[in-house]
Design a protein around this motif. Structure first.
Motif, PDB file in Angstrom:
ATOM      1  N   SER A   1       0.823  -1.199   0.000  1.00 31.25           N
ATOM      2  CA  SER A   1       0.000   0.000   0.000  1.00 31.25           C
ATOM      3  C   SER A   1       0.862   1.256   0.000  1.00 31.25           C
ATOM      4  N   ASN A   2       1.889   1.285   0.839  1.00 30.71           N
ATOM      5  CA  ASN A   2       2.790   2.436   0.890  1.00 30.71           C
ATOM      6  C   ASN A   2       3.573   2.595  -0.402  1.00 30.71           C
ATOM      7  N   MET A   3       4.039   1.489  -0.964  1.00 33.05           N
ATOM      8  CA  MET A   3       4.795   1.572  -2.213  1.00 33.05           C
ATOM      9  C   MET A   3       3.900   2.015  -3.362  1.00 33.05           C
ATOM     10  N   ALA A   4       2.658   1.553  -3.397  1.00 29.16           N
ATOM     11  CA  ALA A   4       1.730   1.969  -4.447  1.00 29.16           C
ATOM     12  C   ALA A   4       1.415   3.451  -4.340  1.00 29.16           C
TER      13      ALA A   4
ATOM     14  N   ILE B   1       2.357   6.268  -7.213  1.00 35.57           N
ATOM     15  CA  ILE B   1       1.364   7.162  -7.812  1.00 35.57           C
ATOM     16  C   ILE B   1       1.765   8.612  -7.613  1.00 35.57           C
ATOM     17  N   LEU B   2       2.272   8.960  -6.434  1.00 33.49           N
ATOM     18  CA  LEU B   2       2.629  10.351  -6.158  1.00 33.49           C
ATOM     19  C   LEU B   2       3.907  10.780  -6.866  1.00 33.49           C
ATOM     20  N   HIS B   3       4.913   9.901  -6.895  1.00 35.42           N
ATOM     21  CA  HIS B   3       6.226  10.273  -7.432  1.00 35.42           C
ATOM     22  C   HIS B   3       6.498   9.723  -8.822  1.00 35.42           C
ATOM     23  N   LYS B   4       5.631   8.878  -9.340  1.00 37.64           N
ATOM     24  CA  LYS B   4       5.686   8.304 -10.690  1.00 37.64           C
ATOM     25  C   LYS B   4       6.793   7.279 -10.886  1.00 37.64           C
ATOM     26  N   ARG B   5       7.703   7.126  -9.941  1.00 44.01           N
ATOM     27  CA  ARG B   5       8.721   6.076 -10.010  1.00 44.01           C
ATOM     28  C   ARG B   5       9.251   5.787  -8.615  1.00 44.01           C
ATOM     29  N   VAL B   6       9.655   4.516  -8.406  1.00 41.64           N
ATOM     30  CA  VAL B   6      10.163   4.072  -7.116  1.00 41.64           C
ATOM     31  C   VAL B   6      11.363   3.179  -7.384  1.00 41.64           C
ATOM     32  N   ILE B   7      12.419   3.354  -6.598  1.00 43.02           N
ATOM     33  CA  ILE B   7      13.593   2.485  -6.685  1.00 43.02           C
ATOM     34  C   ILE B   7      13.452   1.431  -5.594  1.00 43.02           C
ATOM     35  N   THR B   8      13.474   0.164  -5.985  1.00 48.44           N
ATOM     36  CA  THR B   8      13.255  -0.925  -5.037  1.00 48.44           C
ATOM     37  C   THR B   8      13.907  -2.198  -5.572  1.00 48.44           C
ATOM     38  N   THR B   9      13.703  -3.313  -4.869  1.00 47.68           N
ATOM     39  CA  THR B   9      14.235  -4.589  -5.342  1.00 47.68           C
ATOM     40  C   THR B   9      13.296  -5.164  -6.402  1.00 47.68           C
ATOM     41  N   VAL B  10      13.814  -6.087  -7.173  1.00 46.21           N
ATOM     42  CA  VAL B  10      13.041  -6.672  -8.268  1.00 46.21           C
ATOM     43  C   VAL B  10      11.848  -7.462  -7.731  1.00 46.21           C
ATOM     44  N   ALA B  11      12.044  -8.188  -6.631  1.00 44.28           N
ATOM     45  CA  ALA B  11      10.947  -8.981  -6.071  1.00 44.28           C
ATOM     46  C   ALA B  11       9.804  -8.081  -5.594  1.00 44.28           C
ATOM     47  N   LYS B  12      10.147  -6.992  -4.919  1.00 44.55           N
ATOM     48  CA  LYS B  12       9.111  -6.062  -4.458  1.00 44.55           C
ATOM     49  C   LYS B  12       8.439  -5.377  -5.640  1.00 44.55           C
ATOM     50  N   ALA B  13       9.209  -5.057  -6.676  1.00 42.19           N
ATOM     51  CA  ALA B  13       8.631  -4.393  -7.854  1.00 42.19           C
ATOM     52  C   ALA B  13       7.635  -5.306  -8.559  1.00 42.19           C
TER      53      ALA B  13
END
Length: 182
Positions: free
Chosen positions: A22-25, A29-41
């Motif tokens: 929920s937090n990552m989504a 949406i707010l920042h248009k991109r997120v840097i994370t691990t492949v599994a979480k992505a």
């Protein structure tokens, strides 16, 4: 045994995993991109794409359903105001995962997950490429027609006349520089 269990638990309990996604989504949406691990992505992609599809229909029911997942008023507002308009004609595939290499500390596979319609660098590159191809196609098909042929010859002729004057001035400039060097 885990036969037929497709979701990645990400080493978390169900409530922790729901809060994480929920937090990552919301951040996506707010920042248009997120840097994370492949599994979480990959887990985030499965979580957020149905929400983006639901945002195409702006009804009270769909807003409340999306809010029950995101729990963030600002991200729901941004989703329905800005994002839904850009993805309205896209049939799916709203996110893109770009692998960036391994993290220094633990060597985890890292990536960037982003909304497809918001990458201006990539859009400008692909937009210029398709515009160039479209112009080439128009010229090739324009040679068959008389009206378009004259229009396509005029820019070419002006470009050719500009080229010899540039070439003529270039040797003169080189010739002047050569005696000065001696």
């Amino acid at each position: 045994m885990r036969h037929g269990k497709k979701n990645n638990h990400l080493g978390r309990t169900a409530s922790h995993r729901a809060a994480l996604l929920s937090n990552m989504a919301s951040s996506l949406i707010l920042h248009k991109r997120v840097i994370t691990t492949v599994a979480k992505a990959k887990a985030l992609r499965k979580y957020v794409e149905p929400l983006l599809t639901k945002s195409k229909s702006d009804t009270t029911h769909s807003r409340r359903t999306v809010f029950s997942y995101l729990q963030n008023k600002e991200s729901v507002k941004e989703l329905y105001d800005a994002v839904a308009g850009k993805i309205a004609n896209r049939p799916g595939g709203y996110t893109r995962i770009i692998k960036t290499g391994n993290r220094l500390g633990d060597n985890a596979d890292m990536c960037i997950i982003e909304l497809v319609d918001y990458n201006e660098d990539l859009l400008s590159t692909t937009g210029a490429g398709t515009a160039g191809k479209a112009k080439t196609r128009r010229r090739a098909s324009g040679k068959k027609k008389d009206g378009v042929e004259a229009a396509s010859e005029t820019p070419v002729a002006s470009a050719e006349t500009a080229t010899p004057t540039t070439e003529a001035s270039a040797p003169a400039a080189e010739g002047e520089e050569a005696p000065k060097a001696e």
